[in-house]
Design an enzyme around this catalytic site. Structure first.
Site, PDB file in Angstrom:
ATOM      1  N   LEU A 245      48.012  31.278  35.795  1.00  0.00           N
ATOM      2  CA  LEU A 245      48.584  32.026  36.920  1.00  0.00           C
ATOM      3  C   LEU A 245      48.644  33.526  36.640  1.00  0.00           C
ATOM      4  CD1 LEU A 245      51.520  29.632  37.891  1.00  0.00           C
ATOM      5  CD2 LEU A 245      49.153  29.630  38.701  1.00  0.00           C
TER       6      LEU A 245
ATOM      7  N   GLY B 124      46.326  26.682  37.873  1.00  0.00           N
ATOM      8  CA  GLY B 124      47.001  27.270  36.714  1.00  0.00           C
ATOM      9  C   GLY B 124      46.359  28.582  36.289  1.00  0.00           C
TER      10      GLY B 124
ATOM     11  N   GLY C  39      45.151  31.725  49.087  1.00  0.00           N
ATOM     12  CA  GLY C  39      44.816  33.144  48.968  1.00  0.00           C
ATOM     13  C   GLY C  39      43.562  33.510  49.756  1.00  0.00           C
ATOM     14  N   GLU C  40      43.591  34.703  50.343  1.00  0.00           N
ATOM     15  CA  GLU C  40      42.393  35.214  51.045  1.00  0.00           C
ATOM     16  C   GLU C  40      41.276  35.559  50.073  1.00  0.00           C
ATOM     17  OE1 GLU C  40      43.693  38.481  53.470  1.00  0.00           O
ATOM     18  OE2 GLU C  40      43.987  37.152  55.194  1.00  0.00           O
ATOM     19  N   LYS C  41      41.592  35.676  48.798  1.00  0.00           N
ATOM     20  CA  LYS C  41      40.561  35.918  47.791  1.00  0.00           C
ATOM     21  C   LYS C  41      39.462  34.852  47.912  1.00  0.00           C
ATOM     22  CE  LYS C  41      38.954  36.642  43.441  1.00  0.00           C
ATOM     23  NZ  LYS C  41      38.292  35.365  43.231  1.00  0.00           N
TER      24      LYS C  41
ATOM     25  N   SER D 283      41.793  34.241  37.853  1.00  0.00           N
ATOM     26  CA  SER D 283      41.954  33.640  36.514  1.00  0.00           C
ATOM     27  C   SER D 283      40.682  33.822  35.706  1.00  0.00           C
ATOM     28  CB  SER D 283      42.271  32.150  36.631  1.00  0.00           C
ATOM     29  OG  SER D 283      43.377  31.964  37.479  1.00  0.00           O
TER      30      SER D 283
ATOM     31  N   HIS E 176      48.707  34.625  42.292  1.00  0.00           N
ATOM     32  CA  HIS E 176      49.333  33.327  42.567  1.00  0.00           C
ATOM     33  C   HIS E 176      50.823  33.512  42.868  1.00  0.00           C
ATOM     34  CE1 HIS E 176      46.018  31.898  39.763  1.00  0.00           C
ATOM     35  NE2 HIS E 176      45.834  31.111  40.804  1.00  0.00           N
TER      36      HIS E 176
ATOM     37  N   GLN F 245      35.748  19.652  41.673  1.00  0.00           N
ATOM     38  CA  GLN F 245      35.163  20.863  42.257  1.00  0.00           C
ATOM     39  C   GLN F 245      34.299  21.640  41.261  1.00  0.00           C
ATOM     40  OE1 GLN F 245      39.280  22.281  43.173  1.00  0.00           O
ATOM     41  NE2 GLN F 245      38.460  24.308  42.759  1.00  0.00           N
TER      42      GLN F 245
HETATM   43  O1  PAF Z   1      41.921  27.840  44.755  1.00  0.00           O
HETATM   44  C1  PAF Z   1      42.145  27.028  43.834  1.00  0.00           C
HETATM   45  O2  PAF Z   1      42.780  27.342  42.815  1.00  0.00           O
HETATM   46  C2  PAF Z   1      41.646  25.596  43.959  1.00  0.00           C
HETATM   47  O3  PAF Z   1      40.403  25.549  44.602  1.00  0.00           O
HETATM   48  C3  PAF Z   1      42.659  24.654  44.648  1.00  0.00           C
HETATM   49  C4  PAF Z   1      42.925  25.054  46.077  1.00  0.00           C
HETATM   50  C5  PAF Z   1      43.963  24.651  43.867  1.00  0.00           C
HETATM   51  C6  PAF Z   1      42.104  23.220  44.663  1.00  0.00           C
HETATM   52  O4  PAF Z   1      41.868  22.758  43.373  1.00  0.00           O
END
Ligand code: PAF
Length: 288
Positions: free
Chosen positions: A41, A39, A155-157, A194, A45, A69
């Site tokens: 975004l 999110g 994303g490549e970011k 973000s 995105h 994560q």
């Molecule tokens: O890149 C992200 O926003 C996150 O690491 C992902 C791939 C949505 C997993 O939570």
């Protein structure tokens, strides 16, 4: 939980209705694309949604701020949550379905599975966020299983994440094409993220130096400067701008393995993570 029924595009937090919708599309022979997000975004995105739309007939996006994560003390609580504006942006970008599960559904009491990833996950981010890729891998594996996409766009970011997911999909024989979306940048080169929302005005002024430093590092490697010298220059410049430098490195572009010493004779990528105040910025560029 937010009232998803009020959102201006078909949205669900419910696995059964997600499955019903995607199964219906597949019965019609439609190809399903997927863009997982946390999110908050931005145009980066939305460019991933556009990429998915090029390759698929229907596109699902997910929004889930994945606790697995984030380590204790990281920005899980502060991470911006803007579900309603995100849903409006997705609708405008032509996304067909938003899946926004809640944490108690993704990780119910007693959840105990772990996914350990190696290969491209070795070093770089893992040296500083050792929990990170196992948390990403478990949530992406679960989301893939739930959404059942034909293609997914990353994303490549987050270049290391992209390679980790590609490897995971190969290792687990998942029938999903992983596609890369280019990094979108502000006019001064700062990669859209973000987390840029955390930067103060003064920090925002310094943030674009990351792009300049990486671009100069990549240019040095292209000119044939040995990577140790080029890296030393990049680190010295970064030390003048940033409050902390986690890493600035050149790696093999395909595996992220360390490069042999000296000049670079293979496809390579320069990658960095630095801090301005409490904000961690990451970025990367291809060499050549
Ligand atoms: O890149 C992200 O926003 C996150 O690491 C992902 C791939 C949505 C997993 O939570």
């Amino acid at each position: 939980m937010n009232d998803l029924t009020a959102l201006p595009l078909p949205a669900t937090a419910d696995l059964l209705s997600l499955r019903k919708t995607v199964t219906g599309w597949k019965r019609q022979g439609l190809r399903v694309g997927f863009v997982p997000t946390m999110g908050a975004l931005h145009d980066g995105h939305l460019s991933l949604i556009a990429r998915a739309k090029e390759k698929a007939d229907r596109v699902v996006a997910s929004i889930f701020v994945n606790p697995a994560q984030f380590a204790p003390g990281e920005d899980f609580d502060a991470y911006p949550r803007t579900l309603e504006t995100d849903a409006a942006k997705l609708a405008h970008a032509g996304c067909d379905l938003l899946y926004a599960p809640v944490a108690s559904d993704m990780y119910p009491d007693g959840f105990s599975a772990r996914l350990s990833v190696d290969g491209p996950a070795r070093g770089l981010e893992t040296d500083f966020r050792p929990h990170f890729f196992s948390g990403v891998a478990i949530v992406v594996a679960k989301l893939f299983n739930r959404v059942q996409p034909d293609i997914a766009v990353f994303g490549e970011k987050d270049y290391q994440q992209l390679l980790v997911i590609r490897q995971m999909v190969r290792d687990l024989d998942l029938p999903i094409d992983i596609m890369a979306g280019e990094t979108l940048r502000e006019r001064d080169g700062l990669a859209l993220s973000s987390r840029n929302a955390y930067l103060s005005t003064q920090e925002r002024g310094s943030a674009a130096s990351l792009y300049e430093i990486l671009a100069a590092f990549a240019a040095d490697l292209e000119k044939g400067v040995d990577w140790e010298t080029a890296q030393g220059k990049a680190l010295a410049k970064a030390a003048n701008v940033f409050d902390r430098v986690d890493y600035i490195e050149a790696r093999c572009a395909e595996t992220l393995a360390p490069l042999p010493g000296g000049k670079v004779h293979q496809p390579a990528r320069v990658l960095a993570a630095v801090w301005l105040g409490n904000t961690r910025l990451i970025d990367n560029l291809p060499v050549g």
